[in-house]
Design a protein around this motif. Structure first.
Motif, short mmCIF file in Angstrom:
data_model
loop_
_atom_site.label_atom_id
_atom_site.label_comp_id
_atom_site.label_asym_id
_atom_site.label_seq_id
_atom_site.Cartn_x
_atom_site.Cartn_y
_atom_site.Cartn_z
N ALA A 5 3.80 3.27 2.60
CA ALA A 5 4.20 3.57 1.36
C ALA A 5 3.90 5.23 1.30
O ALA A 5 3.04 5.59 2.02
N ALA A 6 4.49 5.97 0.33
CA ALA A 6 4.43 7.42 0.28
C ALA A 6 2.86 7.76 0.22
O ALA A 6 2.38 8.65 0.66
N LYS A 7 2.00 7.21 -0.65
CA LYS A 7 0.53 7.39 -0.89
C LYS A 7 -0.23 7.29 0.24
O LYS A 7 -1.17 8.04 0.35
N ASN A 8 0.24 6.52 1.35
CA ASN A 8 -0.46 5.89 2.47
C ASN A 8 -0.20 6.95 3.60
O ASN A 8 -0.56 6.74 4.85
N LYS A 9 1.05 7.32 3.75
CA LYS A 9 1.50 8.04 4.77
C LYS A 9 0.67 9.18 5.57
O LYS A 9 0.52 9.29 6.77
N GLY A 10 -0.12 10.06 4.66
CA GLY A 10 -1.19 10.81 5.20
C GLY A 10 -2.26 10.06 6.03
O GLY A 10 -2.83 10.54 7.02
N ARG A 11 -2.79 8.84 5.18
CA ARG A 11 -3.83 8.22 6.09
C ARG A 11 -3.40 7.46 7.29
O ARG A 11 -4.14 7.61 8.36
#
Length: 317
Positions: free
Chosen positions: A292-298
């Motif tokens: 998901a967009a919010k988890n891409k960095g993690r």
């Protein structure tokens, strides 16, 4: 650590039979350890030995009968060449050269095939413009254009051959119907020969690209199996190519691997004091694509950690 056969033979010949108290002066500590391990002869290294070696090397033509300074220089040059050749030949860390060349060629082929396919489309589009909407895929378009040739000669008999290329009976039927009511201009046989010849070149390039991808897959499974199992052969090969070698990639910290390929964005962010990029080349991994967009960095940070571990396993174990 294994002593060369020629060196062992030379030492066996030069050293006296009762060699228990013999101390050998050796310029390199590693060689001294190897001689001690293989032959049991105590070796001494250090400043005095280095000075003695230097003196022997300087006055070597005077110490050996029949040896001139010119022939000694030639011998030194030959030794240097053979040493360099052996270094290149047996350097285990340079097996990734072929991967770097392959992925560079693969990227170049993608660009070239795309450019050439667009040229075939615009060229053949004068004669049969409706085909572009029916067959949007580049490689398939070139195959269909070569098969059809003059659209006026397309008939029911050609339907089976069209189905084999497009792998869809409805699409083949649509091509046949479009050819009968096409708005395209008539084309001369000479122009058609040129278009068909160029289409054949594009098709052969496309086939070669498939073969190259298989070669890259097999090479990656030999050189970096852990990395390719984790993020795929193409992304793994791009990381190795960008780092310069598998050894360089293994030496990078995970934070560097995470933004490898996004250097421009990183320095721009540092300059403008903006947000630094979260991912570089590893963005093309399926893990980040599915997140998901919010988890891409993690996911990117986590994946970079695992890539670093995988590349170190591949390189050093």
């Amino acid at each position: 650590g294994v002593l060369h056969e020629d060196l062992r033979l030379l030492l066996d010949t030069a050293l006296p039979p009762k060699r228990k108290k013999v101390v050998l002066g050796v310029g390199d500590a590693k060689m001294g350890a190897a001689v001690l391990e293989e032959l049991g002869v105590q070796c001494q290294t250090g400043g005095v030995v280095a000075e003695l070696m230097r003196g022997i090397r300087l006055h070597f033509p005077a110490l050996v009968r029949g040896l001139t300074a010119q022939s000694a220089a030639k011998a030194q040059l030959g030794l240097g060449h053979s040493y360099s050749r052996a270094k290149v030949k047996f350097n285990v860390n340079r097996v990734d050269n072929m991967i770097i060349q392959s992925i560079s060629l693969l990227d170049q082929l993608d660009k070239d095939i795309n450019t050439f396919s667009m040229r075939v489309r615009s060229w053949y589009g004068y004669h049969f413009p409706e085909l572009i909407k029916i067959v949007p895929e580049n490689s398939m378009y070139c195959r269909v254009a070569k098969f059809i040739g003059n659209r006026r000669e397309l008939s029911e008999e050609s339907l089976e051959g069209l189905e084999e290329i497009v792998m869809d009976s409805a699409k083949a039927q649509a091509i046949l119907e479009a050819s009968r009511s096409s708005m395209g201009m008539d084309i001369s046989p000479l122009d058609l020969i040129n278009i068909e010849s160029f289409s054949s070149r594009v098709i052969s390039l496309s086939d070669y690209r498939k073969g190259l991808q298989e070669y890259l897959r097999s090479k990656m499974s030999q050189v970096a199996p852990s990395l390719s199992a984790l993020i795929g052969e193409v992304v793994g090969a791009r990381l190795i190519s960008h780092a310069g070698s598998l050894t360089n990639l293994a030496k990078y910290p995970a934070s560097t691997v995470q933004i490898l390929g996004a250097e421009k964005a990183l320095f721009r962010a540092l300059k403008t004091r903006g947000n630094t990029p979260k991912y570089g080349l590893i963005f093309h991994s399926t893990f980040i694509g599915r997140a998901a967009a919010k988890n891409k960095g993690r996911i990117s940070r986590y994946l970079a950690n695992k890539c670093t571990i995988a590349s170190r396993i591949d390189c050093f174990s």
